[in-house]
Design a protein around this motif. Sequence first.
Motif, PDB file in Angstrom:
ATOM      1  N   LEU A  40       0.820  -1.211   0.000  1.00 54.46           N
ATOM      2  CA  LEU A  40       0.000   0.000   0.000  1.00 54.46           C
ATOM      3  C   LEU A  40       0.858   1.266   0.000  1.00 54.46           C
ATOM      4  O   LEU A  40       0.551   2.235  -0.708  1.00 54.46           O
ATOM      5  CB  LEU A  40      -0.945   0.000   1.203  1.00 54.46           C
ATOM      6  N   LEU A  41       1.929   1.259   0.779  1.00 57.16           N
ATOM      7  CA  LEU A  41       2.833   2.412   0.805  1.00 57.16           C
ATOM      8  C   LEU A  41       3.446   2.643  -0.572  1.00 57.16           C
ATOM      9  O   LEU A  41       3.532   3.786  -1.044  1.00 57.16           O
ATOM     10  CB  LEU A  41       3.931   2.210   1.851  1.00 57.16           C
ATOM     11  N   THR A  42       3.851   1.572  -1.217  1.00 60.97           N
ATOM     12  CA  THR A  42       4.439   1.675  -2.553  1.00 60.97           C
ATOM     13  C   THR A  42       3.429   2.254  -3.546  1.00 60.97           C
ATOM     14  O   THR A  42       3.770   3.133  -4.352  1.00 60.97           O
ATOM     15  CB  THR A  42       4.930   0.291  -3.032  1.00 60.97           C
ATOM     16  N   GLU A  43       2.198   1.776  -3.493  1.00 63.10           N
ATOM     17  CA  GLU A  43       1.152   2.269  -4.391  1.00 63.10           C
ATOM     18  C   GLU A  43       0.847   3.741  -4.146  1.00 63.10           C
ATOM     19  O   GLU A  43       0.717   4.527  -5.098  1.00 63.10           O
ATOM     20  CB  GLU A  43      -0.119   1.434  -4.231  1.00 63.10           C
ATOM     21  N   GLU A  44       0.726   4.126  -2.895  1.00 65.80           N
ATOM     22  CA  GLU A  44       0.434   5.529  -2.580  1.00 65.80           C
ATOM     23  C   GLU A  44       1.586   6.439  -3.018  1.00 65.80           C
ATOM     24  O   GLU A  44       1.362   7.515  -3.558  1.00 65.80           O
ATOM     25  CB  GLU A  44       0.138   5.712  -1.098  1.00 65.80           C
ATOM     26  N   GLU A  45       2.826   5.990  -2.798  1.00 67.42           N
ATOM     27  CA  GLU A  45       3.981   6.776  -3.213  1.00 67.42           C
ATOM     28  C   GLU A  45       3.979   6.978  -4.730  1.00 67.42           C
ATOM     29  O   GLU A  45       4.253   8.079  -5.219  1.00 67.42           O
ATOM     30  CB  GLU A  45       5.270   6.081  -2.776  1.00 67.42           C
ATOM     31  N   LEU A  46       3.640   5.929  -5.469  1.00 67.71           N
ATOM     32  CA  LEU A  46       3.565   6.020  -6.922  1.00 67.71           C
ATOM     33  C   LEU A  46       2.474   7.000  -7.356  1.00 67.71           C
ATOM     34  O   LEU A  46       2.677   7.812  -8.271  1.00 67.71           O
ATOM     35  CB  LEU A  46       3.310   4.637  -7.520  1.00 67.71           C
ATOM     36  N   LEU A  47       1.334   6.952  -6.692  1.00 73.21           N
ATOM     37  CA  LEU A  47       0.239   7.872  -7.027  1.00 73.21           C
ATOM     38  C   LEU A  47       0.623   9.324  -6.748  1.00 73.21           C
ATOM     39  O   LEU A  47       0.295  10.220  -7.525  1.00 73.21           O
ATOM     40  CB  LEU A  47      -1.030   7.488  -6.267  1.00 73.21           C
ATOM     41  N   VAL A  48       1.325   9.562  -5.645  1.00 72.18           N
ATOM     42  CA  VAL A  48       1.796  10.920  -5.342  1.00 72.18           C
ATOM     43  C   VAL A  48       2.664  11.423  -6.486  1.00 72.18           C
ATOM     44  O   VAL A  48       2.474  12.538  -6.997  1.00 72.18           O
ATOM     45  CB  VAL A  48       2.576  10.961  -4.007  1.00 72.18           C
ATOM     46  N   LYS A  49       3.611  10.598  -6.907  1.00 69.65           N
ATOM     47  CA  LYS A  49       4.529  10.999  -7.973  1.00 69.65           C
ATOM     48  C   LYS A  49       3.814  11.198  -9.305  1.00 69.65           C
ATOM     49  O   LYS A  49       4.102  12.150 -10.034  1.00 69.65           O
ATOM     50  CB  LYS A  49       5.639   9.956  -8.128  1.00 69.65           C
ATOM     51  N   LYS A  50       2.878  10.308  -9.630  1.00 71.32           N
ATOM     52  CA  LYS A  50       2.147  10.420 -10.896  1.00 71.32           C
ATOM     53  C   LYS A  50       1.329  11.704 -10.953  1.00 71.32           C
ATOM     54  O   LYS A  50       1.352  12.412 -11.959  1.00 71.32           O
ATOM     55  CB  LYS A  50       1.225   9.217 -11.093  1.00 71.32           C
ATOM     56  N   PHE A  51       0.590  11.989  -9.881  1.00 77.17           N
ATOM     57  CA  PHE A  51      -0.251  13.175  -9.909  1.00 77.17           C
ATOM     58  C   PHE A  51       0.565  14.453  -9.850  1.00 77.17           C
ATOM     59  O   PHE A  51       0.167  15.475 -10.408  1.00 77.17           O
ATOM     60  CB  PHE A  51      -1.327  13.123  -8.817  1.00 77.17           C
ATOM     61  N   GLN A 110      -4.086  22.637 -10.278  1.00 73.56           N
ATOM     62  CA  GLN A 110      -4.511  22.642  -8.883  1.00 73.56           C
ATOM     63  C   GLN A 110      -5.198  21.337  -8.510  1.00 73.56           C
ATOM     64  O   GLN A 110      -4.958  20.782  -7.436  1.00 73.56           O
ATOM     65  CB  GLN A 110      -5.427  23.830  -8.599  1.00 73.56           C
ATOM     66  N   GLU A 111      -6.039  20.830  -9.405  1.00 77.44           N
ATOM     67  CA  GLU A 111      -6.747  19.569  -9.139  1.00 77.44           C
ATOM     68  C   GLU A 111      -5.749  18.417  -8.984  1.00 77.44           C
ATOM     69  O   GLU A 111      -5.869  17.592  -8.067  1.00 77.44           O
ATOM     70  CB  GLU A 111      -7.729  19.269 -10.270  1.00 77.44           C
ATOM     71  N   MET A 112      -4.771  18.348  -9.861  1.00 73.69           N
ATOM     72  CA  MET A 112      -3.759  17.285  -9.787  1.00 73.69           C
ATOM     73  C   MET A 112      -2.911  17.416  -8.521  1.00 73.69           C
ATOM     74  O   MET A 112      -2.575  16.413  -7.880  1.00 73.69           O
ATOM     75  CB  MET A 112      -2.859  17.296 -11.021  1.00 73.69           C
ATOM     76  N   GLU A 113      -2.577  18.632  -8.134  1.00 75.69           N
ATOM     77  CA  GLU A 113      -1.825  18.854  -6.897  1.00 75.69           C
ATOM     78  C   GLU A 113      -2.648  18.441  -5.678  1.00 75.69           C
ATOM     79  O   GLU A 113      -2.118  17.850  -4.735  1.00 75.69           O
ATOM     80  CB  GLU A 113      -1.388  20.308  -6.782  1.00 75.69           C
ATOM     81  N   ASP A 114      -3.945  18.745  -5.705  1.00 75.16           N
ATOM     82  CA  ASP A 114      -4.822  18.358  -4.595  1.00 75.16           C
ATOM     83  C   ASP A 114      -4.903  16.835  -4.460  1.00 75.16           C
ATOM     84  O   ASP A 114      -4.857  16.298  -3.342  1.00 75.16           O
ATOM     85  CB  ASP A 114      -6.227  18.933  -4.786  1.00 75.16           C
TER      86      ASP A 114
END
Length: 61
Positions: free
Chosen positions: A15-26, A40-44
């Motif tokens: 889960l940590l790996t997935e969330e970290e990837l999502l942070v970087k992608k967005f 702004q939407e992507m940063e949020d």
Amino acid sequence: MSQLSEKELSALNDLLTEEELLVKKFQMLANHAETSELKQEMEDISKKHQGHFNKLYEFLG
């Protein structure tokens, strides 16, 4: 808090790996956004996933 099992630690790591990837992608999407509204939407969304990451990380402490 009780000790986490091997299976729970593995799931938490996934889960940590997935969330970290999502942070970087967005964040990347925000950097390439063509409008300020989209940026702004992507940063949020990136910040939301960073919050998820932080909450999950607390379970390791």
